[in-house]
Design an enzyme around this catalytic site. Sequence first.
Site, PDB file in Angstrom:
ATOM      1  N   GLY A   8       0.830  -1.196   0.000  1.00 25.95           N
ATOM      2  CA  GLY A   8       0.000   0.000   0.000  1.00 25.95           C
ATOM      3  C   GLY A   8       0.862   1.242   0.000  1.00 25.95           C
ATOM      4  CG  ASN A  11       1.988   0.475   7.023  1.00 26.20           C
ATOM      5  OD1 ASN A  11       3.090   0.783   7.455  1.00 26.20           O
ATOM      6  ND2 ASN A  11       0.866   0.955   7.542  1.00 26.20           N
ATOM      7  N   GLY A 108      -6.338   0.390  -9.686  1.00 26.90           N
ATOM      8  CA  GLY A 108      -5.277  -0.012  -8.766  1.00 26.90           C
ATOM      9  C   GLY A 108      -5.358  -1.483  -8.424  1.00 26.90           C
ATOM     10  CG  ASP A 110      -5.338  -0.706  -3.858  1.00 24.12           C
ATOM     11  OD1 ASP A 110      -5.422  -0.502  -5.091  1.00 24.12           O
ATOM     12  OD2 ASP A 110      -5.449   0.200  -3.008  1.00 24.12           O
ATOM     13  NE  ARG A 111     -10.659   1.572  -6.762  1.00 27.54           N
ATOM     14  CZ  ARG A 111     -11.163   2.479  -7.597  1.00 27.54           C
ATOM     15  NH1 ARG A 111     -10.355   3.215  -8.354  1.00 27.54           N
ATOM     16  NH2 ARG A 111     -12.474   2.658  -7.666  1.00 27.54           N
ATOM     17  CB  THR A 188     -10.735  23.752  19.710  1.00 28.65           C
ATOM     18  OG1 THR A 188     -10.903  25.161  19.842  1.00 28.65           O
ATOM     19  CG2 THR A 188      -9.944  23.457  18.437  1.00 28.65           C
TER      20      THR A 188
END
Length: 262
Positions: A8, A11, A108, A110-111, A188
């Site tokens: 990725g 990593n 990609g 990974d997809r 905040t």
Amino acid sequence: MLLAIDVGNTNIVFALCDGNVIAQRWRISTDGQRTADEYAVWLHQLMALEGVAMGSVDAAIISTVVPQTLFNLQRLCRKYFSVEPEVVAIGAINLGLTIALPNPAEVGADRLVNAVAAHALWPGNLIIVDFGTATTFDVVSANGAYQGGAIAPGINLSMDALYQAAAKLPRIAVEPPPGNQGAIGKGTVHAMQSGVFWGYVGLIEGLVTRLSQEIVGPVTVIATGGLATLFQRHTTAIAHVDGDLTIKGLIRLHQLNAKNPT
């Protein structure tokens, strides 16, 4: 055993797989300059700690979205494991899916791997949400056609940009406002937690709804990635979470190509 390597943007995951069982997995930061020898020293030490010999690896498969890592990972497999790795790429491997896109090479790896795994594990039309460096939404039809999807900035990427660009805003963790605090921030940090977390839930639900409207028939949403379980607890848009989806996809692809080489 199969050495499955998933690269990725942040990593790299190395997984040892015995059939459909993921026996071991290790993670290292992605670095396009890391050499095959460096990978080998690191892996050898980790495998030795688990009592696994490097010679037990008899096959390897690589999926990468960082092209500059491929050469040294292939060299790692050839030099230290004496195997020729399969590489997930359009036209180079049998995906078991059709790619219903004008330019399939743009997708990609990974997809594609996630789509392969999800289609093998769940019936019907699917949307796969992967919480990674980017958050991807991928659509697979019931008959195994990859239809495309959407890519959004990952939540950690968005938070880093907010922290770096706004001098007075602190760095916060990815989590909903604590306790019973609502979406209206009373300070905040509370306001940032609400905006980042609930804003991202809205992104997930909005994109899942819009994608589903373009799909004929019921749709099942599968999520993977480090934050998938957290978000599933706070939205009904996600039906199932599988943290090992990508590795399961690599196992599936190895099995497909071992039986039906391309």
